[in-house]
Design a protein around this motif. Sequence first.
Motif, PDB file in Angstrom:
ATOM      1  N   UNK A  96       0.827  -1.208   0.000  1.00 13.34           N
ATOM      2  CA  UNK A  96       0.000   0.000   0.000  1.00 13.34           C
ATOM      3  C   UNK A  96       0.861   1.258   0.000  1.00 13.34           C
ATOM      4  N   UNK A  97       1.978   1.220   0.705  1.00 15.46           N
ATOM      5  CA  UNK A  97       2.866   2.375   0.736  1.00 15.46           C
ATOM      6  C   UNK A  97       3.557   2.571  -0.610  1.00 15.46           C
ATOM      7  N   UNK A  98       3.864   1.487  -1.293  1.00 13.77           N
ATOM      8  CA  UNK A  98       4.458   1.594  -2.627  1.00 13.77           C
ATOM      9  C   UNK A  98       3.470   2.222  -3.599  1.00 13.77           C
ATOM     10  N   UNK A  99       2.216   1.793  -3.532  1.00 12.40           N
ATOM     11  CA  UNK A  99       1.170   2.384  -4.366  1.00 12.40           C
ATOM     12  C   UNK A  99       1.052   3.880  -4.084  1.00 12.40           C
ATOM     13  N   UNK A 100       1.033   4.242  -2.805  1.00 13.38           N
ATOM     14  CA  UNK A 100       0.932   5.657  -2.435  1.00 13.38           C
ATOM     15  C   UNK A 100       2.100   6.465  -2.979  1.00 13.38           C
ATOM     16  N   UNK A 131       1.810   9.624  -5.372  1.00 18.80           N
ATOM     17  CA  UNK A 131       2.354  10.891  -4.874  1.00 18.80           C
ATOM     18  C   UNK A 131       3.374  11.465  -5.846  1.00 18.80           C
ATOM     19  N   UNK A 132       4.163  10.596  -6.476  1.00 16.27           N
ATOM     20  CA  UNK A 132       5.149  11.082  -7.436  1.00 16.27           C
ATOM     21  C   UNK A 132       4.465  11.789  -8.601  1.00 16.27           C
ATOM     22  N   UNK A 191       7.083  15.702 -10.190  1.00 14.57           N
ATOM     23  CA  UNK A 191       8.486  15.334 -10.365  1.00 14.57           C
ATOM     24  C   UNK A 191       8.597  14.181 -11.366  1.00 14.57           C
ATOM     25  N   UNK A 192       9.703  14.147 -12.096  1.00 15.57           N
ATOM     26  CA  UNK A 192       9.852  13.129 -13.141  1.00 15.57           C
ATOM     27  C   UNK A 192      11.226  12.462 -13.092  1.00 15.57           C
TER      28      UNK A 192
END
Length: 280
Positions: A221-225, A229-230, A235-236
Motif C-alpha cells: 500500500x505504501x508503494x502504491x501511495x 504521490x510522485x 516530479x519526473x
Amino acid sequence: MQTWFITGTSSGFGRGLTERLLARGDRVAAAVRRLESMDELRETAGDRLRVYALDVTDGARVDSVVDQAFADFGRIDVVVNNAGYGLFGAIEEASRDQIAQVIATNLTASIDVARAALPRLRAQGGGRIMQVSSAGGQTAYPGFGIYHAAKWGIEGFCEALAAEVAPFGIAVTIVEPGMTPTGFSAAKDMTQATPAYSQGQFGAGRALMAAGELAGPNDAAKIVSAMIDLVDSGRTPLRLPLGVDTYRDVHAAYTRRMHELEASKDLAESVAATGAGTAP
C-alpha cells in the motif's frame, strides 16, 4: 482528476493503484486478462472505470486496446506498465517456453504498450509512462536470471526512451519495488529442479519460494501511495526505488560496479587508437 491506463489490474500493485485512484475520483482504463476479476470495482466506479480484456503478450491486441482506451477517455495522463510474470530457478533449468514467456511478458509487452501509447501521448502534448520494474532491474539474485534478463532489458529501453520523448513533454519513470507481499511471489513459475541445484543456499531458497514464505520487508500500500504521490508532485525522476531491500541491494551493486570500473580504468584506456587520446 487524472486518467490512468494500467496493465495487470487483477492483483498486486495494479489492483492497489486502481482501487486507490478510483477512491479519490480519478479515471482508470484497466487492462486485465479476466474481465470478471474487476466486476466489484465496475459496480461502484461507474464510467470512471473501463475494463479491457488483454493478454499483454498479444501485440495486435495491445495496439487495439490502447487505441480504444484513448478513444473512450479522450486523454490518458499516465500509462502504467505493471503486468508481469516471474520465474524462479537456475538458468540451466529453464525451458525455452519459460524463457519466452518471461521475455514476452516483462520486456516485449511493455515495449509494445509504450509504443502503442506514444503517438497518442505526443498528439495530446505530453503525459507520463510509469514502468514497473524491480530492484532486480539494477541488481541480480541467483534463481532469477531469466527474470533479470527481462528487467535489465526494460530498464535500458526506458532510459533510452526517456531521452527520446522528453522534447514532447512525455516523462518516463522506472518504478523499482523491492520484495513485497503482493501475491506475485506465490504466483511465480518455477523450473524443474535438478539435483545439482537442489542443495546448499540455492536449494534452501528454492524451498522457501516453493512454500511461498518469501514475503519481503515492504508494504504494498505504501508503494502504491508513493507512485501516486510522485505523479501528483509533478516530479519526473528516471528511477523511483521503493524498498528497504531495493536501496540496500542496489546501492551495494552500484558501489561494486564503481570499484570494478575504477580498477579497470588503465586497461580500458589502453585500447585507444593511436593518437586518439583519452577522455578528460
